[in-house]
Motif scaffolding. Structure first.
Motif, PDB file in Angstrom:
ATOM      1  N   PHE A  44       3.415   0.775   0.158  1.00 32.86           N
ATOM      2  CA  PHE A  44       4.783   0.046   0.371  1.00 32.86           C
ATOM      3  C   PHE A  44       5.717   0.246   0.675  1.00 32.86           C
ATOM      4  CE2 PHE A  44       7.956  -2.491  -2.836  1.00 32.86           C
ATOM      5  CZ  PHE A  44       7.285  -3.419  -1.726  1.00 32.86           C
ATOM      6  N   GLU A  45       6.673   1.504   0.335  1.00 28.33           N
ATOM      7  CA  GLU A  45       8.355   2.262   0.308  1.00 28.33           C
ATOM      8  C   GLU A  45       8.099   1.931   1.865  1.00 28.33           C
ATOM      9  OE1 GLU A  45       9.674   4.475  -3.205  1.00 28.33           O
ATOM     10  OE2 GLU A  45       8.128   5.693  -1.787  1.00 28.33           O
ATOM     11  N   ASN A  46       7.595   2.842   2.940  1.00 29.94           N
ATOM     12  CA  ASN A  46       7.253   2.926   4.266  1.00 29.94           C
ATOM     13  C   ASN A  46       7.616   2.027   4.608  1.00 29.94           C
ATOM     14  OD1 ASN A  46       6.624   5.751   5.259  1.00 29.94           O
ATOM     15  ND2 ASN A  46       5.227   6.174   3.579  1.00 29.94           N
ATOM     16  N   ASP A  63      10.162  -7.892  -6.373  1.00 28.84           N
ATOM     17  CA  ASP A  63       8.524  -9.403  -6.744  1.00 28.84           C
ATOM     18  C   ASP A  63       8.838  -9.576  -4.974  1.00 28.84           C
ATOM     19  OD1 ASP A  63       6.806 -10.123  -8.322  1.00 28.84           O
ATOM     20  OD2 ASP A  63       7.971 -12.661  -8.038  1.00 28.84           O
ATOM     21  N   SER A  64      10.025  -9.970  -4.841  1.00 27.14           N
ATOM     22  CA  SER A  64      10.257 -11.041  -3.083  1.00 27.14           C
ATOM     23  C   SER A  64       9.581  -9.845  -2.426  1.00 27.14           C
ATOM     24  CB  SER A  64      10.901 -11.092  -2.965  1.00 27.14           C
ATOM     25  OG  SER A  64      12.386 -10.261  -2.958  1.00 27.14           O
ATOM     26  N   LEU A  65       9.957  -8.154  -2.239  1.00 30.71           N
ATOM     27  CA  LEU A  65       9.470  -7.585  -1.207  1.00 30.71           C
ATOM     28  C   LEU A  65       7.597  -7.081  -1.368  1.00 30.71           C
ATOM     29  CD1 LEU A  65      12.360  -4.975  -1.362  1.00 30.71           C
ATOM     30  CD2 LEU A  65      11.552  -6.362   0.335  1.00 30.71           C
ATOM     31  N   ARG A  66       7.094  -7.387  -2.175  1.00 31.24           N
ATOM     32  CA  ARG A  66       5.975  -7.412  -2.390  1.00 31.24           C
ATOM     33  C   ARG A  66       5.164  -8.685  -2.028  1.00 31.24           C
ATOM     34  NH1 ARG A  66       3.514  -2.898  -4.338  1.00 31.24           N
ATOM     35  NH2 ARG A  66       4.324  -1.444  -6.288  1.00 31.24           N
ATOM     36  N   LYS A  67       6.021  -9.624  -2.250  1.00 31.64           N
ATOM     37  CA  LYS A  67       4.964 -10.596  -1.836  1.00 31.64           C
ATOM     38  C   LYS A  67       5.123 -10.943   0.155  1.00 31.64           C
ATOM     39  CE  LYS A  67       5.684 -13.433  -6.040  1.00 31.64           C
ATOM     40  NZ  LYS A  67       7.171 -14.638  -6.277  1.00 31.64           N
ATOM     41  N   THR A  68       6.502 -10.196   0.243  1.00 32.51           N
ATOM     42  CA  THR A  68       6.827 -10.580   1.930  1.00 32.51           C
ATOM     43  C   THR A  68       5.396  -9.177   2.187  1.00 32.51           C
ATOM     44  OG1 THR A  68       8.626 -10.564   2.096  1.00 32.51           O
ATOM     45  CG2 THR A  68       7.948  -9.737   3.472  1.00 32.51           C
ATOM     46  N   VAL A  69       5.402  -8.439   2.027  1.00 36.08           N
ATOM     47  CA  VAL A  69       3.897  -7.232   2.361  1.00 36.08           C
ATOM     48  C   VAL A  69       2.766  -7.757   1.838  1.00 36.08           C
ATOM     49  CG1 VAL A  69       3.488  -5.498   2.048  1.00 36.08           C
ATOM     50  CG2 VAL A  69       5.507  -5.440   1.847  1.00 36.08           C
ATOM     51  N   LYS A  70       2.649  -8.361   0.831  1.00 37.00           N
ATOM     52  CA  LYS A  70       1.216  -8.862   0.729  1.00 37.00           C
ATOM     53  C   LYS A  70       0.742 -10.399   1.881  1.00 37.00           C
ATOM     54  CE  LYS A  70      -1.942 -11.796  -3.530  1.00 37.00           C
ATOM     55  NZ  LYS A  70      -1.991 -11.998  -3.899  1.00 37.00           N
ATOM     56  N   ARG A  71       1.715 -10.938   2.096  1.00 36.62           N
ATOM     57  CA  ARG A  71       2.050 -12.037   2.820  1.00 36.62           C
ATOM     58  C   ARG A  71       1.384 -11.340   4.521  1.00 36.62           C
ATOM     59  NH1 ARG A  71       5.687 -14.684   0.972  1.00 36.62           N
ATOM     60  NH2 ARG A  71       7.447 -13.543   2.638  1.00 36.62           N
ATOM     61  N   TRP A  72       1.715 -10.528   5.006  1.00 36.12           N
ATOM     62  CA  TRP A  72       2.009  -9.660   5.721  1.00 36.12           C
ATOM     63  C   TRP A  72       1.094  -9.064   5.917  1.00 36.12           C
ATOM     64  CZ3 TRP A  72       3.360 -10.617  10.599  1.00 36.12           C
ATOM     65  CH2 TRP A  72       5.161 -10.766  10.456  1.00 36.12           C
ATOM     66  N   LEU A  73      -0.288  -8.267   5.149  1.00 35.46           N
ATOM     67  CA  LEU A  73      -1.084  -7.366   5.016  1.00 35.46           C
ATOM     68  C   LEU A  73      -2.552  -9.257   5.126  1.00 35.46           C
ATOM     69  CD1 LEU A  73      -0.386  -5.509   2.376  1.00 35.46           C
ATOM     70  CD2 LEU A  73      -1.386  -4.885   4.993  1.00 35.46           C
ATOM     71  N   GLU A  74      -2.924 -10.629   4.392  1.00 35.97           N
ATOM     72  CA  GLU A  74      -3.376 -11.595   4.047  1.00 35.97           C
ATOM     73  C   GLU A  74      -3.616 -11.585   5.787  1.00 35.97           C
ATOM     74  OE1 GLU A  74      -1.641 -13.445   1.686  1.00 35.97           O
ATOM     75  OE2 GLU A  74      -2.676 -12.757   0.123  1.00 35.97           O
TER      76      GLU A  74
END
Length: 167
Positions: A44-46, A63-74
């Motif tokens: 996640f940090e990378n 929380d917003s960073l995790r959501k952004t990462v999740k969106r890109w993964l999806e």
């Protein structure tokens, strides 16, 4: 012409040193052949590192960073990487690392992505997933991808985009 043995720094050729970094951070994303993930950081940090470089930490919530990462993964259909986000990249396979490196390269949605042999060290199935993700990035986001690939990988990229230049 420089003297033999004289080492030039490209900053010496450009008088506005800070401007180069601004242009690079704002307009370019990079995916390296050898993923270049930092094993002392979590996955996640990378991934979020380019976002933090562009804007100070205070402008992002975890929380917003995790959501952004999740969106890109999806968006790239890399959902199987969810469970790896809190682990060290050292615990991942080469294909998982390369897909995380791709997410890191696009997380700040740069207009131009430079990908140096993004499928050179992965199996065929992972390579196809990366190519599909790049196609999504080009077609849905209207972005430019500059690829360095070997001729052996050309078949993966034939239908990547209707507009391409081969050098």
């Amino acid at each position: 012409a420089p003297e033999k043995g004289l080492k030039l720094d490209y900053y010496d050729l450009y008088p506005f040193r800070g401007k180069i970094e601004q242009v690079r951070r704002r307009y370019f994303g990079f995916v390296f052949q050898n993923d270049e993930l930092i094993d002392n950081l979590t996955c996640f940090e990378n991934i979020i590192f380019p976002l933090l470089v562009r804007k100070p930490w205070g402008s992002h919530s975890l929380d917003s960073l995790r959501k952004t990462v999740k969106r890109w993964l999806e968006n790239f259909e890399f959902e199987d990487l969810y469970d790896t986000l809190d682990r060290s990249p050292a615990t991942l396979s080469g294909g998982q690392r390369q897909r995380l490196a791709l997410i890191r390269g696009v997380i700040h949605d740069p207009p131009i992505l430079i990908a140096d042999e993004p499928i050179a060290s992965v199996d065929g199935r992972t390579a196809q997933g990366i190519v599909t993700a790049l196609k999504t990035y080009i077609q849905e986001r209207g972005r430019t991808v500059i690829l360095v690939i070997h001729d052996k990988d050309l078949s993966f990229f034939r239908d990547l985009c209707p507009f391409h230049i081969r050098l």
